[in-house]
Design a protein around this motif. Structure first.
Motif, PDB file in Angstrom:
ATOM      1  N   ILE A 134       0.853  -1.185   0.000  1.00  0.00           N
ATOM      2  CA  ILE A 134       0.000   0.000   0.000  1.00  0.00           C
ATOM      3  C   ILE A 134       0.887   1.233   0.000  1.00  0.00           C
ATOM      4  O   ILE A 134       1.735   1.407   0.883  1.00  0.00           O
ATOM      5  CB  ILE A 134      -0.943   0.015   1.225  1.00  0.00           C
ATOM      6  CG1 ILE A 134      -1.919  -1.170   1.171  1.00  0.00           C
ATOM      7  CG2 ILE A 134      -1.745   1.309   1.263  1.00  0.00           C
ATOM      8  CD1 ILE A 134      -1.486  -2.395   1.894  1.00  0.00           C
ATOM      9  N   SER A 135       0.722   2.065  -0.999  1.00  0.00           N
ATOM     10  CA  SER A 135       1.504   3.299  -1.104  1.00  0.00           C
ATOM     11  C   SER A 135       0.590   4.392  -1.659  1.00  0.00           C
ATOM     12  O   SER A 135      -0.623   4.350  -1.471  1.00  0.00           O
ATOM     13  CB  SER A 135       2.737   3.078  -1.988  1.00  0.00           C
ATOM     14  OG  SER A 135       2.356   2.650  -3.286  1.00  0.00           O
ATOM     15  N   TRP A 136       1.139   5.343  -2.378  1.00  0.00           N
ATOM     16  CA  TRP A 136       0.367   6.461  -2.922  1.00  0.00           C
ATOM     17  C   TRP A 136       1.173   7.080  -4.055  1.00  0.00           C
ATOM     18  O   TRP A 136       2.379   6.865  -4.175  1.00  0.00           O
ATOM     19  CB  TRP A 136       0.092   7.511  -1.841  1.00  0.00           C
ATOM     20  CG  TRP A 136       1.340   8.080  -1.230  1.00  0.00           C
ATOM     21  CD1 TRP A 136       2.040   9.187  -1.619  1.00  0.00           C
ATOM     22  CD2 TRP A 136       2.084   7.520  -0.135  1.00  0.00           C
ATOM     23  NE1 TRP A 136       3.160   9.365  -0.845  1.00  0.00           N
ATOM     24  CE2 TRP A 136       3.206   8.354   0.082  1.00  0.00           C
ATOM     25  CE3 TRP A 136       1.918   6.403   0.686  1.00  0.00           C
ATOM     26  CZ2 TRP A 136       4.150   8.095   1.078  1.00  0.00           C
ATOM     27  CZ3 TRP A 136       2.845   6.157   1.680  1.00  0.00           C
ATOM     28  CH2 TRP A 136       3.942   6.997   1.874  1.00  0.00           C
ATOM     29  N   ALA A 137       0.512   7.850  -4.874  1.00  0.00           N
ATOM     30  CA  ALA A 137       1.185   8.627  -5.904  1.00  0.00           C
ATOM     31  C   ALA A 137       1.564   9.963  -5.282  1.00  0.00           C
ATOM     32  O   ALA A 137       0.684  10.761  -4.948  1.00  0.00           O
ATOM     33  CB  ALA A 137       0.264   8.844  -7.105  1.00  0.00           C
ATOM     34  N   PRO A 138       2.863  10.245  -5.070  1.00  0.00           N
ATOM     35  CA  PRO A 138       3.252  11.491  -4.404  1.00  0.00           C
ATOM     36  C   PRO A 138       2.719  12.717  -5.125  1.00  0.00           C
ATOM     37  O   PRO A 138       2.824  12.839  -6.353  1.00  0.00           O
ATOM     38  CB  PRO A 138       4.782  11.446  -4.436  1.00  0.00           C
ATOM     39  CG  PRO A 138       5.123  10.003  -4.583  1.00  0.00           C
ATOM     40  CD  PRO A 138       4.028   9.417  -5.421  1.00  0.00           C
ATOM     41  N   PRO A 170     -12.250   2.992   3.249  1.00  0.00           N
ATOM     42  CA  PRO A 170     -12.797   2.304   2.076  1.00  0.00           C
ATOM     43  C   PRO A 170     -11.843   1.312   1.421  1.00  0.00           C
ATOM     44  O   PRO A 170     -12.270   0.235   1.011  1.00  0.00           O
ATOM     45  CB  PRO A 170     -13.124   3.466   1.125  1.00  0.00           C
ATOM     46  CG  PRO A 170     -13.348   4.636   2.015  1.00  0.00           C
ATOM     47  CD  PRO A 170     -12.400   4.462   3.159  1.00  0.00           C
ATOM     48  N   LEU A 171     -10.556   1.650   1.310  1.00  0.00           N
ATOM     49  CA  LEU A 171      -9.626   0.738   0.637  1.00  0.00           C
ATOM     50  C   LEU A 171      -9.577  -0.610   1.338  1.00  0.00           C
ATOM     51  O   LEU A 171      -9.540  -1.663   0.701  1.00  0.00           O
ATOM     52  CB  LEU A 171      -8.226   1.346   0.595  1.00  0.00           C
ATOM     53  CG  LEU A 171      -7.136   0.452  -0.010  1.00  0.00           C
ATOM     54  CD1 LEU A 171      -7.364   0.254  -1.498  1.00  0.00           C
ATOM     55  CD2 LEU A 171      -5.744   1.029   0.232  1.00  0.00           C
ATOM     56  N   GLN A 226     -12.832  -7.351  -1.728  1.00  0.00           N
ATOM     57  CA  GLN A 226     -12.037  -7.554  -2.937  1.00  0.00           C
ATOM     58  C   GLN A 226     -12.902  -8.238  -3.992  1.00  0.00           C
ATOM     59  O   GLN A 226     -13.716  -9.118  -3.683  1.00  0.00           O
ATOM     60  CB  GLN A 226     -10.813  -8.427  -2.635  1.00  0.00           C
ATOM     61  CG  GLN A 226      -9.866  -7.827  -1.612  1.00  0.00           C
ATOM     62  CD  GLN A 226      -8.917  -6.837  -2.240  1.00  0.00           C
ATOM     63  OE1 GLN A 226      -9.308  -5.718  -2.583  1.00  0.00           O
ATOM     64  NE2 GLN A 226      -7.680  -7.233  -2.393  1.00  0.00           N
ATOM     65  N   ALA A 227     -12.698  -7.859  -5.258  1.00  0.00           N
ATOM     66  CA  ALA A 227     -13.536  -8.384  -6.336  1.00  0.00           C
ATOM     67  C   ALA A 227     -13.423  -9.900  -6.466  1.00  0.00           C
ATOM     68  O   ALA A 227     -14.411 -10.581  -6.769  1.00  0.00           O
ATOM     69  CB  ALA A 227     -13.163  -7.711  -7.654  1.00  0.00           C
ATOM     70  N   ASP A 228     -12.223 -10.445  -6.240  1.00  0.00           N
ATOM     71  CA  ASP A 228     -12.033 -11.879  -6.483  1.00  0.00           C
ATOM     72  C   ASP A 228     -12.292 -12.753  -5.262  1.00  0.00           C
ATOM     73  O   ASP A 228     -12.452 -13.966  -5.391  1.00  0.00           O
ATOM     74  CB  ASP A 228     -10.626 -12.159  -7.023  1.00  0.00           C
ATOM     75  CG  ASP A 228      -9.528 -11.657  -6.092  1.00  0.00           C
ATOM     76  OD1 ASP A 228      -9.846 -10.983  -5.099  1.00  0.00           O
ATOM     77  OD2 ASP A 228      -8.342 -11.935  -6.368  1.00  0.00           O
ATOM     78  N   THR A 229     -12.333 -12.165  -4.074  1.00  0.00           N
ATOM     79  CA  THR A 229     -12.563 -12.966  -2.872  1.00  0.00           C
ATOM     80  C   THR A 229     -13.870 -12.635  -2.172  1.00  0.00           C
ATOM     81  O   THR A 229     -14.384 -13.456  -1.399  1.00  0.00           O
ATOM     82  CB  THR A 229     -11.415 -12.771  -1.858  1.00  0.00           C
ATOM     83  OG1 THR A 229     -11.442 -11.411  -1.381  1.00  0.00           O
ATOM     84  CG2 THR A 229     -10.064 -13.095  -2.481  1.00  0.00           C
ATOM     85  N   LEU A 289      -3.084   0.222  -4.074  1.00  0.00           N
ATOM     86  CA  LEU A 289      -2.863  -1.170  -3.688  1.00  0.00           C
ATOM     87  C   LEU A 289      -2.298  -1.927  -4.882  1.00  0.00           C
ATOM     88  O   LEU A 289      -2.869  -1.890  -5.973  1.00  0.00           O
ATOM     89  CB  LEU A 289      -4.199  -1.783  -3.251  1.00  0.00           C
ATOM     90  CG  LEU A 289      -4.210  -3.196  -2.703  1.00  0.00           C
ATOM     91  CD1 LEU A 289      -3.586  -3.231  -1.317  1.00  0.00           C
ATOM     92  CD2 LEU A 289      -5.654  -3.718  -2.638  1.00  0.00           C
ATOM     93  N   LYS A 290      -1.160  -2.614  -4.689  1.00  0.00           N
ATOM     94  CA  LYS A 290      -0.597  -3.411  -5.786  1.00  0.00           C
ATOM     95  C   LYS A 290       0.100  -4.645  -5.212  1.00  0.00           C
ATOM     96  O   LYS A 290       0.595  -4.627  -4.079  1.00  0.00           O
ATOM     97  CB  LYS A 290       0.381  -2.580  -6.603  1.00  0.00           C
ATOM     98  CG  LYS A 290       1.618  -2.109  -5.864  1.00  0.00           C
ATOM     99  CD  LYS A 290       2.516  -1.282  -6.774  1.00  0.00           C
ATOM    100  CE  LYS A 290       3.778  -0.815  -6.020  1.00  0.00           C
ATOM    101  NZ  LYS A 290       4.645   0.025  -6.873  1.00  0.00           N
TER     102      LYS A 290
END
Length: 240
Positions: free
Chosen positions: A136-140, A178-179, A184-187, A229-230
């Motif tokens: 979990i990070s962010w776009a600076p 929310p994140l 999750q879509a797949d679980t 999230l990646k």
């Protein structure tokens, strides 16, 4: 709960941010020669930043390496005898739990990081199989946004089997945003039931003010709403 995180920059890549706020920063020790892709895990030593004078954080801060997994001042036995899981402090009870209430009142800290890790169970997962690892990070938004800070607490103990005082820290988690709470879509399951509290430096200086907003500053789990999230497989990390 967060029990793994990254800091993929050196001290000099972010300590100048304090001077932009007119806050002097002093490093109390030498920076360790640690691979930038090696994640921090509980009991590792990691960077912690605290106010020189807790009554006036804007007058100056001190950075140092400390143990991640808080051992409270009142623990006098061997280090191995402190079994309580104090890597994270619950927002709801941070001001009442025995191990955290004094640090919350008197010894707050900032823990710099560039991303943190969570795990979940992929579709079809069976007990004993590896879990899925997420970064979990962010776009600076700008250069000053490359590093953010966990809302932390610190303490110093004198364990019976430790050579000298032991300074250690924890950081605060609370209900998810929310994140984390969206299935999750797949679980069809949320990522986690807890979420660590993340601050910009300006917000972090407010956290260090003992007469400031305190835990009320941490009610919003995603004050910027821009977490990314990646997948981050274990094999991408440094191990030595």
């Amino acid at each position: 709960m967060c029990n793994e995180y990254q800091l993929r920059v050196r001290r000099g890549d972010y300590d100048w941010q304090f001077s932009e706020l007119n806050v002097p920063i002093n490093w109390a020790d030498a920076e360790p020669n640690r691979p930038l892709d090696r994640p921090f895990k509980p009991t590792n030593r990691a960077t912690m930043i605290r106010a020189v004078d807790p009554a006036d954080p804007m007058a100056g801060v001190e950075g140092l390496e400390a143990r991640w997994w808080l051992v409270p001042f009142f623990h006098k036995g061997p280090l191995s005898a402190w079994k309580a899981m104090c890597t994270n402090a619950r927002l709801e009870t941070v001001d009442t739990t025995a191990a955290f209430r004094e640090p919350y009142k008197r010894r707050r800290a900032l823990i710099p990081f560039s991303s943190f890790i969570e795990y979940d169970e992929p579709p079809g997962w069976k007990k004993g199989e590896p879990k899925r690892r997420w970064e979990i990070s962010w776009a600076p938004a700008h250069e000053r946004d490359r590093v953010r800070f966990f809302a932390g607490l610190w303490d110093t103990a004198h364990p019976a089997d430790h050579d000298g005082p032991l300074t250690s820290f924890t950081f605060v988690t609370g209900p998810p945003g929310p994140l984390f709470s969206t299935p999750q879509a797949d679980t069809g399951k949320p990522l986690h039931s807890r979420q660590t509290r993340v601050l910009t430096l300006q917000q972090g200086m407010d956290w260090l003010k003992l007469d400031g907003g305190g835990k009320a500053l941490l009610e919003d789990p995603e004050p910027h709403g821009d977490f990314v999230l990646k997948p981050r497989p274990r094999e991408l990390e440094a191990t030595d």
